[in-house]
Design a protein around this motif. Structure first.
Motif, PDB file in Angstrom:
ATOM      1  N   GLY A 230       0.809  -1.211   0.000  1.00 43.00           N
ATOM      2  CA  GLY A 230       0.000   0.000   0.000  1.00 43.00           C
ATOM      3  C   GLY A 230       0.841   1.259   0.000  1.00 43.00           C
TER       4      GLY A 230
ATOM      5  N   GLU B 195       2.199   1.845  -3.515  1.00 45.58           N
ATOM      6  CA  GLU B 195       1.188   2.359  -4.439  1.00 45.58           C
ATOM      7  C   GLU B 195       0.446   3.576  -3.891  1.00 45.58           C
ATOM      8  OE1 GLU B 195      -1.449  -0.674  -5.713  1.00 45.58           O
ATOM      9  OE2 GLU B 195       0.143  -1.951  -6.476  1.00 45.58           O
TER      10      GLU B 195
ATOM     11  N   SER C 210      -1.805   3.716  -1.597  1.00 44.54           N
ATOM     12  CA  SER C 210      -3.237   3.399  -1.622  1.00 44.54           C
ATOM     13  C   SER C 210      -3.729   2.853  -0.284  1.00 44.54           C
ATOM     14  CB  SER C 210      -3.523   2.371  -2.720  1.00 44.54           C
ATOM     15  OG  SER C 210      -2.784   1.179  -2.501  1.00 44.54           O
TER      16      SER C 210
ATOM     17  N   ARG D 112      -2.902  -2.697   0.502  1.00 43.06           N
ATOM     18  CA  ARG D 112      -3.051  -3.404  -0.763  1.00 43.06           C
ATOM     19  C   ARG D 112      -3.190  -4.895  -0.502  1.00 43.06           C
ATOM     20  NH1 ARG D 112      -4.647  -2.681  -6.000  1.00 43.06           N
ATOM     21  NH2 ARG D 112      -3.449  -3.945  -7.441  1.00 43.06           N
TER      22      ARG D 112
ATOM     23  N   ARG E  49      -0.146   0.890 -13.023  1.00 44.48           N
ATOM     24  CA  ARG E  49      -0.747   2.021 -12.313  1.00 44.48           C
ATOM     25  C   ARG E  49      -0.296   3.343 -12.918  1.00 44.48           C
ATOM     26  NH1 ARG E  49      -3.554   3.011  -7.882  1.00 44.48           N
ATOM     27  NH2 ARG E  49      -3.620   0.814  -7.322  1.00 44.48           N
TER      28      ARG E  49
END
Length: 310
Positions: free
Chosen positions: A76, A79, A81, A84, A133
């Protein structure tokens, strides 16, 4: 008085660990388990059960669960985010495929080589998702799900005809059956390297190479220890991120949650096996079967909504 989430998680982990040592084909009392751990000479049969049969399995499950929780947060952070899912992102599936490819090419590979091959496969998955991504962010979820579904098919296809097919199928679907000290010796050195990489990352949190190295080694070691059990990492990471702890506390809490969750899932699978008819390749229901069934619901919902997997 507000209680520390780490303290509560530690208590939960210790309780589940004690139950894991107690429950089996031969049930032991808490006193027998504690005596076996502290004074094994008082009850030699109980000590043999605890140390030779159940302790290697307990350590393998704890190691895999802890690393899965840490991996979810590391991915995570890569990325940006949050958390993950290391399973439906396809990272763990490619790690398992990497290990099997090595075994097909070099059947006598050592445990170290298998762990490195798993890490290589996980690294490939991380690179694919990072590149996707950047260029096609709207397709990253679907690509991860595609990899997570097709890589196991390739793994099983490569295993057909191998005399060790039953062993590796058990491993690839997350079975902790027949774990012994020899298996533990194959995975703990890679876990030590993953811990060193994580410490380096904690010293320089914004240093991307150490972040990637920690994620790669953690994912590879978790795959070597337990196959592709990504749902545990996702849940452990989400539970940990609900707190306001610092980065080191976050990883510690994710590790505790991951270990406790995987221990509980493994314990449930062992108990459920007693109620089921005799299985073909295994004498007990692999914990991975339960987790794959549960995570499939998550994967289908994410695919239907076309939203990034958390």
């Amino acid at each position: 008085m507000k209680r520390s989430p780490t303290l509560l998680s530690s208590g939960l982990f210790l309780m589940v660990a004690l139950l894991s040592l107690m429950i089996g084909s031969v049930a032991l009392t808490p006193v027998q388990v504690l005596d076996a751990l502290v004074q094994p000479r008082l009850d030699a049969p109980a000590a043999a059960i605890v140390w030779e049969l159940r302790m290697p399995r307990l350590l393998s499950v704890c190691l895999a669960g802890a690393l899965l929780g840490i991996t979810a947060i590391l991915l995570g952070r890569i990325e940006r985010s949050g958390v993950r899912d290391p399973g439906w992102s396809g990272v763990l599936a490619l790690g398992a495929l990497g290990a099997v490819v090595l075994l097909v090419v070099a059947p006598t590979s050592s445990g170290w080589a298998i762990a490195l091959a798993s890490s290589g496969g996980c690294g490939l998955g991380m690179l694919i998702l990072a590149a996707t991504r950047q260029r096609w962010p709207q397709h990253v979820t679907k690509l991860g799900l595609l990899i997570a579904c097709t890589a196991p098919m390739l793994t099983f296809a490569l295993l057909i005809g191998d005399i060790r097919v039953a062993t590796w199928i058990r491993w690839s679907i997350g079975s902790f059956e027949q774990r012994d000290w020899a298996m533990w010796q194959q995975v703990w050195p890679m876990a030590a390297l993953a811990l060193l990489a994580l410490c380096a990352h904690l010293m320089r949190p914004r240093h991307h190479p150490t972040l990637w190295l920690a994620a790669l080694l953690s994912a590879g070691c978790a795959t070597s220890a337990a196959g592709a059990l990504g749902l545990i990492g996702l849940l452990a990471g989400r539970f940990a991120t609900r707190t306001n702890l610092g980065l080191a506390g976050l990883y510690t809490l994710a590790a505790l949650h991951g270990a406790a969750l995987l221990l509980a899932a493994d314990l449930f699978a062992r108990l459920l096996s007693r109620l089921l008819p005799s299985l073909v390749l295994v004498s007990e229901l692999p914990v991975g079967v339960l987790l794959i069934a549960a995570s499939s619901v998550v994967g289908v919902r994410r695919l239907a909504s076309a939203q990034p997997v958390a």
